[in-house]
Design a protein around this motif. Structure first.
Motif, PDB file in Angstrom:
ATOM      1  N   SER A  79     -24.577  57.014 -28.016  1.00 33.83           N
ATOM      2  CA  SER A  79     -24.634  56.750 -26.585  1.00 33.83           C
ATOM      3  C   SER A  79     -25.604  57.728 -25.944  1.00 33.83           C
ATOM      4  CB  SER A  79     -23.232  56.937 -25.989  1.00 33.83           C
ATOM      5  OG  SER A  79     -23.298  56.919 -24.596  1.00 33.83           O
ATOM      6  N   ARG A  80     -26.632  57.196 -25.308  1.00 35.30           N
ATOM      7  CA  ARG A  80     -27.662  58.058 -24.728  1.00 35.30           C
ATOM      8  C   ARG A  80     -27.502  58.076 -23.213  1.00 35.30           C
ATOM      9  NH1 ARG A  80     -33.408  57.041 -26.916  1.00 35.30           N
ATOM     10  NH2 ARG A  80     -33.105  54.973 -26.000  1.00 35.30           N
ATOM     11  N   GLN A  81     -26.443  58.755 -22.800  1.00 37.88           N
ATOM     12  CA  GLN A  81     -26.110  58.854 -21.388  1.00 37.88           C
ATOM     13  C   GLN A  81     -25.858  60.313 -21.038  1.00 37.88           C
ATOM     14  OE1 GLN A  81     -23.195  55.918 -19.983  1.00 37.88           O
ATOM     15  NE2 GLN A  81     -23.280  54.948 -21.996  1.00 37.88           N
ATOM     16  N   THR A 121     -24.503  62.887 -17.476  1.00 36.52           N
ATOM     17  CA  THR A 121     -24.162  63.105 -16.067  1.00 36.52           C
ATOM     18  C   THR A 121     -24.428  64.556 -15.750  1.00 36.52           C
ATOM     19  OG1 THR A 121     -22.490  61.360 -16.047  1.00 36.52           O
ATOM     20  CG2 THR A 121     -22.319  63.054 -14.350  1.00 36.52           C
ATOM     21  N   THR A 171     -26.196  60.276 -12.762  1.00 41.94           N
ATOM     22  CA  THR A 171     -25.773  59.675 -14.017  1.00 41.94           C
ATOM     23  C   THR A 171     -26.921  58.821 -14.530  1.00 41.94           C
ATOM     24  OG1 THR A 171     -23.461  59.641 -13.331  1.00 41.94           O
ATOM     25  CG2 THR A 171     -24.080  58.182 -15.145  1.00 41.94           C
ATOM     26  N   LEU A 172     -27.267  59.007 -15.805  1.00 40.82           N
ATOM     27  CA  LEU A 172     -28.411  58.333 -16.403  1.00 40.82           C
ATOM     28  C   LEU A 172     -28.014  57.703 -17.725  1.00 40.82           C
ATOM     29  CD1 LEU A 172     -31.555  57.865 -16.572  1.00 40.82           C
ATOM     30  CD2 LEU A 172     -31.668  60.073 -17.753  1.00 40.82           C
ATOM     31  N   ASN A 173     -28.412  56.444 -17.908  1.00 39.81           N
ATOM     32  CA  ASN A 173     -28.215  55.742 -19.174  1.00 39.81           C
ATOM     33  C   ASN A 173     -29.581  55.246 -19.634  1.00 39.81           C
ATOM     34  OD1 ASN A 173     -27.595  54.095 -21.322  1.00 39.81           O
ATOM     35  ND2 ASN A 173     -26.288  52.682 -20.169  1.00 39.81           N
ATOM     36  N   ASP A 218     -30.351  53.475 -22.141  1.00 41.27           N
ATOM     37  CA  ASP A 218     -30.311  52.127 -22.719  1.00 41.27           C
ATOM     38  C   ASP A 218     -29.690  51.132 -21.751  1.00 41.27           C
ATOM     39  OD1 ASP A 218     -31.422  52.994 -25.245  1.00 41.27           O
ATOM     40  OD2 ASP A 218     -29.494  53.968 -25.595  1.00 41.27           O
ATOM     41  N   GLY A 219     -30.089  51.251 -20.503  1.00 41.73           N
ATOM     42  CA  GLY A 219     -29.548  50.377 -19.468  1.00 41.73           C
ATOM     43  C   GLY A 219     -30.389  49.135 -19.269  1.00 41.73           C
ATOM     44  N   PHE A 272     -33.793  52.079 -17.251  1.00 33.59           N
ATOM     45  CA  PHE A 272     -32.713  53.062 -17.219  1.00 33.59           C
ATOM     46  C   PHE A 272     -31.703  52.612 -16.171  1.00 33.59           C
ATOM     47  CE2 PHE A 272     -35.813  56.844 -18.131  1.00 33.59           C
ATOM     48  CZ  PHE A 272     -35.977  56.404 -19.426  1.00 33.59           C
ATOM     49  N   ASP A 273     -30.421  52.844 -16.432  1.00 30.19           N
ATOM     50  CA  ASP A 273     -29.433  52.749 -15.364  1.00 30.19           C
ATOM     51  C   ASP A 273     -29.328  54.140 -14.750  1.00 30.19           C
ATOM     52  OD1 ASP A 273     -29.039  50.105 -15.913  1.00 30.19           O
ATOM     53  OD2 ASP A 273     -27.144  50.385 -16.995  1.00 30.19           O
ATOM     54  N   ALA A 315     -29.478  63.331 -22.373  1.00 29.99           N
ATOM     55  CA  ALA A 315     -29.286  61.982 -22.918  1.00 29.99           C
ATOM     56  C   ALA A 315     -30.076  61.779 -24.213  1.00 29.99           C
ATOM     57  CB  ALA A 315     -29.699  60.940 -21.880  1.00 29.99           C
TER      58      ALA A 315
END
Length: 198
Positions: free
Chosen positions: A4-6, A8, A21-23, A25-26, A52-53, A84
């Protein structure tokens, strides 16, 4: 990549209170509330074109000016990207993009090198775009690159409309980041460096 590449990040100082907060793989979903409308527009464009999310919430000392809000957001977003990415195993590492917006054309080249550096060449003929001081565009890119520990070359190739130049720059960074953080199917999970570490 199965990890998981997230990340906060919460960053609180006497000048700003930031939650990001960053994802990686969004799907490009963004919510940005910095108190500076044009800056929110740029962060939304960054997330959309990087896929990105991104969720950004900032309370800053805007009664002084926008400097602390913009710079500190760059710092926090860079920290989130670095977290991330983890050890950067299996990523492409390098990314580049040329992005036009009408008469404007900007180029971004990224290396997830672990060595922070910024080269910025863009000319703004106005002091402000909406509520954003144009000199803060460079400050954001610098803070982001230093905190993310990446090398970023951002160059304006053409253009005179300040809104177009800034937006093309953010979108170029987005596309370069999208390429750099992608999984490289030929890398077999290796760290993309002869040193064995980034």
């Amino acid at each position: 990549m199965t990890v998981s590449r997230q990340a906060t990040v919460q960053r609180t100082t006497s000048e700003t209170d930031i939650a990001i907060t960053l994802n990686l793989d969004g799907s490009g979903v963004a919510r940005s509330a910095t108190g500076i409308g044009f800056f929110d527009h740029m962060l939304t464009a960054l997330a959309k074109h990087a896929l990105f999310d991104l969720d950004v919430s900032v309370r800053g000392d805007l009664h002084i000016d926008g400097h602390h809000t913009v710079e500190d957001t760059g710092i926090a977003l860079g920290q989130a990207l670095r977290q991330a990415l983890g050890d950067k195993r299996g990523v492409r590492r390098f990314g580049h993009a040329l992005v036009p917006l009408d008469e404007a054309l900007c180029e971004a080249v990224v290396d997830l090198s672990g060595r922070p550096f910024l080269t910025f060449n863009a000319t703004f003929t106005r002091d402000r775009i909406g509520e954003l001081d144009t000199e803060l565009v460079e400050e954001f890119f610098r803070a982001f690159a230093m905190s993310a520990m990446l090398t970023l070359h951002l160059n304006q190739k053409a253009g005179h409309n300040c809104h177009h130049i800034a937006e093309a720059g953010f979108k170029a960074l987005a596309r370069a980041l999208r390429m750099a953080v992608e999984a490289d199917p030929r890398a077999a999970g290796a760290i993309p460096s002869t040193k064995g570490v980034l």
